[in-house]
Enzyme design. Structure first.
Site, PDB file in Angstrom:
ATOM      1  N   ASN A   8     -96.548 -17.300 -74.154  1.00 28.83           N
ATOM      2  CA  ASN A   8     -95.760 -16.964 -75.349  1.00 28.83           C
ATOM      3  C   ASN A   8     -94.797 -15.854 -74.944  1.00 28.83           C
ATOM      4  O   ASN A   8     -95.196 -14.702 -74.801  1.00 28.83           O
ATOM      5  CB  ASN A   8     -96.702 -16.494 -76.468  1.00 28.83           C
ATOM      6  CG  ASN A   8     -95.933 -15.994 -77.685  1.00 28.83           C
ATOM      7  OD1 ASN A   8     -94.721 -16.184 -77.786  1.00 28.83           O
ATOM      8  ND2 ASN A   8     -96.634 -15.348 -78.599  1.00 28.83           N
ATOM      9  N   LYS A  10     -92.436 -14.594 -76.594  1.00 26.76           N
ATOM     10  CA  LYS A  10     -91.979 -13.755 -77.706  1.00 26.76           C
ATOM     11  C   LYS A  10     -90.452 -13.580 -77.603  1.00 26.76           C
ATOM     12  O   LYS A  10     -89.778 -14.505 -77.187  1.00 26.76           O
ATOM     13  CB  LYS A  10     -92.745 -12.430 -77.698  1.00 26.76           C
ATOM     14  CG  LYS A  10     -94.254 -12.664 -77.626  1.00 26.76           C
ATOM     15  CD  LYS A  10     -95.082 -11.467 -77.911  1.00 26.76           C
ATOM     16  CE  LYS A  10     -96.543 -11.860 -77.846  1.00 26.76           C
ATOM     17  NZ  LYS A  10     -97.463 -10.803 -78.201  1.00 26.76           N
ATOM     18  N   HIS A  93     -98.253 -17.046 -85.761  1.00 24.55           N
ATOM     19  CA  HIS A  93     -98.604 -15.943 -84.859  1.00 24.55           C
ATOM     20  C   HIS A  93     -98.748 -14.656 -85.672  1.00 24.55           C
ATOM     21  O   HIS A  93     -98.026 -14.450 -86.648  1.00 24.55           O
ATOM     22  CB  HIS A  93     -97.524 -15.783 -83.785  1.00 24.55           C
ATOM     23  CG  HIS A  93     -97.931 -14.822 -82.714  1.00 24.55           C
ATOM     24  ND1 HIS A  93     -97.810 -13.464 -82.862  1.00 24.55           N
ATOM     25  CD2 HIS A  93     -98.511 -15.027 -81.508  1.00 24.55           C
ATOM     26  CE1 HIS A  93     -98.284 -12.872 -81.773  1.00 24.55           C
ATOM     27  NE2 HIS A  93     -98.715 -13.799 -80.938  1.00 24.55           N
ATOM     28  N   GLU A  95     -97.762 -11.760 -85.225  1.00 23.84           N
ATOM     29  CA  GLU A  95     -96.525 -10.982 -85.386  1.00 23.84           C
ATOM     30  C   GLU A  95     -95.671 -11.550 -86.513  1.00 23.84           C
ATOM     31  O   GLU A  95     -94.989 -10.818 -87.223  1.00 23.84           O
ATOM     32  CB  GLU A  95     -95.760 -10.941 -84.052  1.00 23.84           C
ATOM     33  CG  GLU A  95     -96.421  -9.975 -83.075  1.00 23.84           C
ATOM     34  CD  GLU A  95     -96.287 -10.354 -81.616  1.00 23.84           C
ATOM     35  OE1 GLU A  95     -95.401 -11.142 -81.258  1.00 23.84           O
ATOM     36  OE2 GLU A  95     -97.110  -9.846 -80.816  1.00 23.84           O
ATOM     37  N   GLU A 165    -106.557 -15.403 -81.840  1.00 21.17           N
ATOM     38  CA  GLU A 165    -105.989 -14.178 -81.295  1.00 21.17           C
ATOM     39  C   GLU A 165    -106.383 -12.994 -82.171  1.00 21.17           C
ATOM     40  O   GLU A 165    -105.733 -12.739 -83.196  1.00 21.17           O
ATOM     41  CB  GLU A 165    -104.463 -14.278 -81.248  1.00 21.17           C
ATOM     42  CG  GLU A 165    -103.965 -15.402 -80.371  1.00 21.17           C
ATOM     43  CD  GLU A 165    -102.571 -15.116 -79.836  1.00 21.17           C
ATOM     44  OE1 GLU A 165    -102.417 -15.141 -78.622  1.00 21.17           O
ATOM     45  OE2 GLU A 165    -101.661 -14.847 -80.632  1.00 21.17           O
ATOM     46  N   GLY A 171    -101.348  -7.437 -76.999  1.00 19.21           N
ATOM     47  CA  GLY A 171    -100.417  -6.464 -76.424  1.00 19.21           C
ATOM     48  C   GLY A 171    -101.003  -5.068 -76.298  1.00 19.21           C
ATOM     49  O   GLY A 171    -100.290  -4.103 -76.049  1.00 19.21           O
ATOM     50  N   SER A 209    -104.180 -10.095 -74.672  1.00 16.25           N
ATOM     51  CA  SER A 209    -104.351  -9.395 -73.391  1.00 16.25           C
ATOM     52  C   SER A 209    -105.094 -10.220 -72.343  1.00 16.25           C
ATOM     53  O   SER A 209    -105.827  -9.679 -71.526  1.00 16.25           O
ATOM     54  CB  SER A 209    -105.037  -8.038 -73.604  1.00 16.25           C
ATOM     55  OG  SER A 209    -104.243  -7.223 -74.452  1.00 16.25           O
TER      56      SER A 209
HETATM   57  P1  PGA Z   1    -100.583 -10.581 -75.108  1.00 18.27           P
HETATM   58  O1  PGA Z   1    -100.010 -11.499 -76.289  1.00 18.27           O
HETATM   59  O2  PGA Z   1    -101.129 -11.505 -74.056  1.00 18.27           O
HETATM   60  O3  PGA Z   1     -99.397  -9.796 -74.635  1.00 18.27           O
HETATM   61  O4  PGA Z   1    -101.662  -9.722 -75.688  1.00 18.27           O
HETATM   62  C1  PGA Z   1    -100.682 -12.655 -76.678  1.00 18.27           C
HETATM   63  C2  PGA Z   1     -99.984 -13.271 -77.871  1.00 18.27           C
HETATM   64  O5  PGA Z   1     -99.526 -12.532 -78.746  1.00 18.27           O
HETATM   65  O6  PGA Z   1     -99.863 -14.506 -77.979  1.00 18.27           O
END
Ligand code: PGA
Length: 249
Positions: A8, A10, A93, A95, A165, A171, A209
């Site tokens: 992803n 982003k 997601h 976010e 998630e 993140g 992560s």
């Molecule tokens: P990350 O993000 O691996 O940077 O924690 C995962 C995601 O948001 O899909």
């Protein structure tokens, strides 16, 4: 069953950067048996699709609108994504839920719109830290599934990928332990199973992560069969290591 390894990106990578990335990744994953997908910004879809030609890398988007067309400034439809070369689309997601007002209701509508057109949704669910600390993880996940998946038929469910998630792990460098992730995903499979039947052929990914160091352990847990990777998907070598993870013999 192969692992489903999805990056992803982003809001990262201009077209030029995306092209360079794919050129570097292609030979690295040429011999890899897992399903490899890059979920990229809208503006990168076509060039990633072209750059990935002849490889085993599939392309996904990061959102889709639920209407087919019309006066929805700033939105992108399933047909547009398909024509640009997307096969998958991330929906819901955290976010999007946190910063852009995404709800279980809009997740349900987006997933239905994607499936209607043959675009495969990767539907994200997960609890926040506050919800977890209050002991509400299962309650939140149950609601996200019951509401967010309510327009999906049993027949269409085979084209759905689910991503667990935990919001506190995204993140932050804080990964759920392999046992925590596995137990929660076992619960998710139970809830999905009650609605859609057997989930043994369903991809339920862990995200938050995941990186080249912890991927092998996470992916080898019995209920996890893939990963949604943010940060570590931006570096070809790291992403390639994750894409090569094998099941312990
Ligand atoms: P990350 O993000 O691996 O940077 O924690 C995962 C995601 O948001 O899909």
């Amino acid at each position: 069953m192969k692992f489903f390894i999805a990056g992803n990106w982003k809001m990262n990578m201009t077209k030029k950067e995306a092209e360079a990335f794919v050129c570097e990744l292609k030979p690295l994953v040429a011999d890899c048996n897992n399903k490899v997908v890059l979920c990229v910004p809208f503006t990168d879809i076509e060039c990633v699709k072209n750059a990935a030609e002849g490889s085993n890398i599939a392309v996904g988007a990061q959102n889709v609108h639920f209407e087919e067309k019309g006066a929805y400034t700033g939105e992108v439809s399933a047909d547009m994504l398909l024509e640009a070369g997307a096969e998958y689309v991330i929906i819901g997601h955290s976010e999007r839920r946190q910063y852009f007002g995404e709800t279980d209701e809009t997740v349900a509508k987006r997933a239905a719109a994607a499936l209607r057109k043959g675009l495969k949704p990767i539907i994200c669910i997960g609890e926040t830290l506050a919800e977890r600390e209050k002991g509400n993880t299962h309650k939140v996940l149950t609601r996200q599934i019951k509401e967010g998946f309510k327009l999906i038929s049993r027949a269409d469910f085979m084209n759905v990928v689910v991503a667990y998630e935990p919001v506190w792990a995204i993140g932050t460098g804080k990964t759920a332990t392999a046992d925590e992730a596995n137990n929660t995903i076992a619960y998710i499979r139970e809830v999905l199973g009650e609605i859609f039947g057997d989930t043994s052929e369903t991809y339920v990914l862990y995200g938050g992560s995941m990186n080249e160091k912890n991927a092998e352990q996470l992916l080898n847990m019995p209920f996890i069969n893939g990963g949604l990777i943010g940060g570590a998907s931006l570096i070809p070598q790291k992403f390639s290591i994750i894409a090569h993870v094998k099941r312990y013999a």
